[in-house]
Design an enzyme around this catalytic site. Structure first.
Site, PDB file in Angstrom:
ATOM      1  N   TYR A 126       3.067   1.967  -5.389  1.00 36.49           N
ATOM      2  CA  TYR A 126       2.446   1.002  -6.246  1.00 36.49           C
ATOM      3  C   TYR A 126       1.379   0.407  -5.728  1.00 36.49           C
ATOM      4  O   TYR A 126       0.428  -0.187  -6.800  1.00 36.49           O
ATOM      5  CB  TYR A 126       3.698  -0.270  -6.572  1.00 36.49           C
ATOM      6  CG  TYR A 126       4.007  -1.131  -5.340  1.00 36.49           C
ATOM      7  CD1 TYR A 126       3.183  -2.270  -5.016  1.00 36.49           C
ATOM      8  CD2 TYR A 126       4.836  -0.807  -4.162  1.00 36.49           C
ATOM      9  CE1 TYR A 126       3.257  -2.995  -3.937  1.00 36.49           C
ATOM     10  CE2 TYR A 126       4.989  -1.759  -3.315  1.00 36.49           C
ATOM     11  CZ  TYR A 126       3.969  -3.004  -2.950  1.00 36.49           C
ATOM     12  OH  TYR A 126       4.547  -3.671  -1.983  1.00 36.49           O
ATOM     13  N   ASP A 156       9.471  -0.519  -7.485  1.00 37.27           N
ATOM     14  CA  ASP A 156       8.265  -0.072  -6.871  1.00 37.27           C
ATOM     15  C   ASP A 156       7.787   1.192  -7.232  1.00 37.27           C
ATOM     16  O   ASP A 156       6.715   1.504  -7.593  1.00 37.27           O
ATOM     17  CB  ASP A 156       8.205  -0.204  -5.399  1.00 37.27           C
ATOM     18  CG  ASP A 156       8.411  -1.766  -4.988  1.00 37.27           C
ATOM     19  OD1 ASP A 156       8.317  -2.659  -5.544  1.00 37.27           O
ATOM     20  OD2 ASP A 156       8.670  -1.791  -3.610  1.00 37.27           O
ATOM     21  N   ASP A 201       8.474  -9.357  -7.298  1.00 36.01           N
ATOM     22  CA  ASP A 201       7.605  -8.333  -7.381  1.00 36.01           C
ATOM     23  C   ASP A 201       7.858  -7.429  -8.628  1.00 36.01           C
ATOM     24  O   ASP A 201       7.000  -6.929  -9.149  1.00 36.01           O
ATOM     25  CB  ASP A 201       7.482  -7.636  -5.955  1.00 36.01           C
ATOM     26  CG  ASP A 201       7.901  -8.767  -4.792  1.00 36.01           C
ATOM     27  OD1 ASP A 201       8.693  -9.347  -4.993  1.00 36.01           O
ATOM     28  OD2 ASP A 201       7.076  -8.090  -3.767  1.00 36.01           O
ATOM     29  N   ARG A 211       2.326 -13.704  -3.262  1.00 35.54           N
ATOM     30  CA  ARG A 211       2.146 -12.626  -4.016  1.00 35.54           C
ATOM     31  C   ARG A 211       3.467 -12.038  -4.937  1.00 35.54           C
ATOM     32  O   ARG A 211       3.102 -11.690  -6.021  1.00 35.54           O
ATOM     33  CB  ARG A 211       1.860 -11.238  -3.281  1.00 35.54           C
ATOM     34  CG  ARG A 211       1.249 -10.201  -4.204  1.00 35.54           C
ATOM     35  CD  ARG A 211       0.325  -9.213  -3.136  1.00 35.54           C
ATOM     36  NE  ARG A 211       1.196  -8.469  -2.219  1.00 35.54           N
ATOM     37  CZ  ARG A 211       0.733  -8.446  -0.948  1.00 35.54           C
ATOM     38  NH1 ARG A 211      -0.358  -8.826  -0.715  1.00 35.54           N
ATOM     39  NH2 ARG A 211       1.598  -7.751  -0.186  1.00 35.54           N
ATOM     40  N   THR A 250       5.175  -6.795   2.105  1.00 35.24           N
ATOM     41  CA  THR A 250       6.053  -7.788   2.667  1.00 35.24           C
ATOM     42  C   THR A 250       7.428  -7.890   2.207  1.00 35.24           C
ATOM     43  O   THR A 250       7.532  -7.735   0.923  1.00 35.24           O
ATOM     44  CB  THR A 250       5.364  -9.378   2.425  1.00 35.24           C
ATOM     45  OG1 THR A 250       4.199  -9.325   3.266  1.00 35.24           O
ATOM     46  CG2 THR A 250       6.231 -10.380   3.107  1.00 35.24           C
TER      47      THR A 250
END
Length: 412
Positions: free
Chosen positions: A71, A118, A175, A245, A364
């Site tokens: 990703y 991801d 995410d 993020r 992370t």
């Protein structure tokens, strides 16, 4: 002053003048109550940090050495695709094609199991390449991701798990909504699967938002339905912090999906409500000194916290486009302009004349405050480069609103 320093100064001065974000047309369906609009700025200048970032990255890596199917690389190359859409430089598209063709055979076979969200993000490149080349191999490969969603595990209320591995089972990470839902709506536009994709994408964002968003409008990094993860609150299932993020991924995905789904879609009102609450939280916690946002967003008063570049680019994009499209009121354009200026303070030209984008958190997992603020800060990490390109290309656009989501492939 060296010629390189002079060029950097000229680029930065011009780039700081390029944001003129207009309010959406009166009477649009998603308009919100008016706030003071930002004062008009100078006309957009010719400085092109996007082109400089792409040229520098292509000088550093070939399609064979830029990395595997992932990703972060997919995010960067999608940003490069946006630059290609504007400049129409064939070499930019050829580079993306060479990268993707490392993984996609001529018959469309792709050696990925897609057992995590991801792993699906780079699927946006498959849709883009089909759109640009018409080659069926990319449709077949993209179809594998779409088909995987039919059996992909979910929480009881329908949210896609972040991954199928035991350590990620039953978990929703902020995410993840960006890893799959922009692909899904772009897949729908390209291949005509709108009936499923628009409903699914909106549903995912609403489910995730319902579990992750707090009273301040910010989202926690993750939620564990099983409450078994060490970071999960035993009552709410949420992780303890709002990592910037993760929230940035969600903010961009929300705008992407709103750009795609119809104005009368049943999930639209709830998604708009989540985005507007989030925008208010982002405005509240924007660092007044830099215009950027902190690694742990709501704890900027702590001395060990620091402003992070990738999420600042993401929030700048989401607020700017949200204001331009009418999802947010026009006053958020001023918040985005401060964000842009803050991010531009993090870009420079190195001794080799190539761009250096600093202050980017490396990848992370979910953790506590101490974990996030101790994460290494990288320069030219693909998380930051990709987010920067998406932000910068959005802020170069003319101010006319695009209500129908027709701009093909926009980071929206």
């Amino acid at each position: 002053m060296s010629s390189r320093d002079g060029l950097r100064g000229a680029l930065t001065a011009a780039a700081l003048a390029l944001v003129t974000l207009a309010a959406p047309a009166a009477g649009t369906a998603d308009a919100t109550p008016a706030r003071p609009a930002p004062a008009a700025t100078a006309p957009r200048a010719a400085a092109d940090w996007s082109a400089a970032v792409v040229d520098s990255t292509l000088a550093r890596f070939t399609p064979a050495t830029i990395g595997g199917w992932s990703y972060p690389v997919g995010l960067y190359l999608y940003g490069q695709y946006l630059v290609y859409q504007r400049t129409h430089e064939p070499r930019l598209l050829s580079y993306i094609k060479e990268y993707v063709d490392r993984f996609v055979a001529s018959d469309g076979k792709i050696g990925q199991g897609f057992n995590s969200l991801d792993s699906m993000q780079a699927g946006r490149l498959l849709v883009a390449l089909h759109h640009e080349t018409g080659q069926d191999r990319y449709r077949i490969a993209a179809q594998k991701i779409r088909g995987r969603l039919d059996s992909y595990p979910r929480t009881a209320d329908g949210g896609f798990w972040h991954a199928t591995a035991a350590g990620r089972a039953h978990q929703l990470w902020g995410d993840g909504v960006y890893m799959v839902n922009p692909f899904l709506v772009e897949y729908a536009r390209e291949f005509g699967d709108r009936a499923y994709a628009y409903d699914e994408a909106a549903r995912q964002l609403v489910v995730y938002g319902g579990h992750l968003q707090g009273r301040d409008g910010l989202l926690k990094h993750a939620y564990d339905e099983s409450r078994t993860a060490g970071w999960a609150d035993e009552k709410t299932g949420r992780s303890p912090e709002s990592w910037c993020r993760a929230v940035g991924w969600y903010s961009m995905a929300a705008v992407n999906v709103l750009d795609a789904i119809p104005a009368d879609h049943p999930g639209r009102a709830r998604l708009l409500a989540i985005l507007r609450r989030l925008a208010a939280g982002l405005e509240k916690y924007q660092d007044p000194a830099t215009g950027r946002w902190f690694q742990v967003i709501d704890k900027g008063d702590r001395s060990d916290n620091w402003t992070e570049t990738s999420c600042s680019s993401m929030f700048t994009f989401a607020l700017a486009r949200g204001a331009r499209q009418g999802y947010l009121d026009a006053g958020y354009a001023a918040v985005a302009e401060r964000g842009l200026q803050g991010v531009l303070e993090r870009i420079s030209l190195g001794g080799d004349g190539r761009t250096e984008l600093s202050g980017i958190s490396v990848g992370t997992n979910v953790g506590d405050y101490g974990f996030y603020v101790k994460r290494p800060r990288a320069t030219n990490d693909f998380h930051g480069l990709g987010a920067f390109l998406i932000m910068y290309e959005e802020l170069r656009h003319p101010a006319a609103p695009e209500r129908d989501g027709s701009r093909r492939g926009g980071a929206a």
